[in-house]
Design a protein around this motif. Sequence first.
Motif, PDB file in Angstrom:
ATOM      1  N   VAL A 116      -7.242   0.057 -19.085  1.00 35.68           N
ATOM      2  CA  VAL A 116      -7.025   1.198 -18.317  1.00 35.68           C
ATOM      3  C   VAL A 116      -5.581   1.279 -18.499  1.00 35.68           C
ATOM      4  N   HIS A 117      -5.089   2.531 -18.961  1.00 33.52           N
ATOM      5  CA  HIS A 117      -3.656   3.005 -19.116  1.00 33.52           C
ATOM      6  C   HIS A 117      -3.317   3.814 -17.826  1.00 33.52           C
ATOM      7  N   ALA A 159     -17.379   3.108 -14.543  1.00 25.46           N
ATOM      8  CA  ALA A 159     -16.068   3.304 -14.299  1.00 25.46           C
ATOM      9  C   ALA A 159     -15.549   1.803 -14.007  1.00 25.46           C
ATOM     10  N   LEU A 160     -16.468   0.700 -13.270  1.00 20.74           N
ATOM     11  CA  LEU A 160     -15.909  -0.348 -12.949  1.00 20.74           C
ATOM     12  C   LEU A 160     -16.382  -1.520 -14.199  1.00 20.74           C
ATOM     13  N   PHE A 161     -17.340  -1.315 -14.839  1.00 18.17           N
ATOM     14  CA  PHE A 161     -17.749  -2.616 -15.798  1.00 18.17           C
ATOM     15  C   PHE A 161     -17.633  -2.093 -17.160  1.00 18.17           C
ATOM     16  N   VAL A 170     -10.651   5.127 -19.218  1.00 16.51           N
ATOM     17  CA  VAL A 170     -11.579   5.152 -18.458  1.00 16.51           C
ATOM     18  C   VAL A 170     -12.605   6.121 -19.074  1.00 16.51           C
ATOM     19  N   HIS A 171     -13.996   5.796 -18.889  1.00 22.33           N
ATOM     20  CA  HIS A 171     -15.117   6.732 -19.508  1.00 22.33           C
ATOM     21  C   HIS A 171     -14.877   8.167 -19.446  1.00 22.33           C
ATOM     22  N   ALA A 172     -14.628   8.943 -20.367  1.00 23.63           N
ATOM     23  CA  ALA A 172     -14.369  10.239 -20.076  1.00 23.63           C
ATOM     24  C   ALA A 172     -15.096  11.153 -19.285  1.00 23.63           C
ATOM     25  N   THR A 173     -16.681  10.714 -19.196  1.00 24.28           N
ATOM     26  CA  THR A 173     -17.567  11.738 -18.489  1.00 24.28           C
ATOM     27  C   THR A 173     -17.160  11.596 -16.812  1.00 24.28           C
ATOM     28  N   ILE A 174     -16.291  10.410 -16.458  1.00 27.16           N
ATOM     29  CA  ILE A 174     -15.767  10.279 -15.158  1.00 27.16           C
ATOM     30  C   ILE A 174     -14.999  11.490 -14.649  1.00 27.16           C
ATOM     31  N   ALA A 175     -14.237  12.014 -15.767  1.00 29.36           N
ATOM     32  CA  ALA A 175     -13.574  13.375 -15.604  1.00 29.36           C
ATOM     33  C   ALA A 175     -14.541  14.375 -14.855  1.00 29.36           C
TER      34      ALA A 175
END
Length: 360
Positions: free
Chosen positions: A184-185, A177-179, A229-234
């Motif tokens: 980011v929209h 998420a951070l790096f 943001v990487h979708a796996t964060i969802a």
Amino acid sequence: MSGKSQQKSLLEQFIHSESASSIVLILATALALAWANSPWADYYRQLAHLDVGAVFHGVKYHLTLDHWVKDGLMVVFFFVVGLEIKRELLIGELSTKEKALLPVMAAVGGAVLPALIYLLFNRSGEVVSGWGVPMATDIAFALGVLALFGKRVPIGLKVFLTALAIVDDLLAVLVIALFYTEQVHFLPLAVAALLLVLLALLARKSGSRPVITALLIVGVWLGVFLSGVHATIAGVLLAMVVPVRATIEPEAFFATVKEQKARLREGVLTRHSMVENKAQLDALQKIHGAAEQMLPAGYLLERRLHPIQSFLILPLFALFAAGVTMDAAALKAFPGGVGLGIMMGLVAGKQIGILGGCLL
């Protein structure tokens, strides 16, 4: 015991066997490596880059097959991981400072030192961004190796490694998420946050609303995906709003069952009367609702999704992620800074980092 029941028992044992899922994962990895370095390697690349999508109002929405696996199906994997993280933080091995300290220190040591070792070999250029590769602990394979030894492995080691895996996964999510998010929209992210709040409110109310829940889940995933943001964060975010404990107290459950049971005993209850008699149907629905609230949604989802994650999602991910081509050009460049950084980070950094964290 009948042949049918024997088959069912064997199937259930296979599905819930840790070693079985690990064997499937290892076989998928071996297949990917063999396929990517075989005369049929072109078919492997064509399959991975196959466009899959739909056309809506003249606009094509599509992703390649490997992206559907990595940004779509892997959301389910991270959802299950998120449920494990939440459960362990609330009631499990990470619920107190004393319990959490050892695996947390081990996970941090096993993540930070490999990254530092990688940076020692790769101090400039585009390759610097690869520091996150040796950070990740491949817990699926580690637990798989332990599972192959069965009961000969001390239970304490399994508990420690599982707790370490949970902290390691949490670190991996934060790093992604951070790096590893380029841009980011915020509008899609805000929409995803709003839908997540609605889903959290819905999750705490009794009664099943599968259609609305499914639409909200898809909306959260789509919002996170479109935000950059990487979708796996969802998957992790969705897991955070799912209850991992009962939403009612046991006393309230017993009181509801006792009251509604008394109502049912007032008349004759049959399979036909419960449909025609509204009072009986209402009593049964209240018992069913109370039972739903006593069974944590997180527990049920984790149990139902675990076989899908182990026997479908992770093997597919391994199939598309492990297909490294070992051609003449790759061998000529070895050992380079990237290869040495990853190898030394994983082989030396992991062992020293985890052991050092434990000693601290």
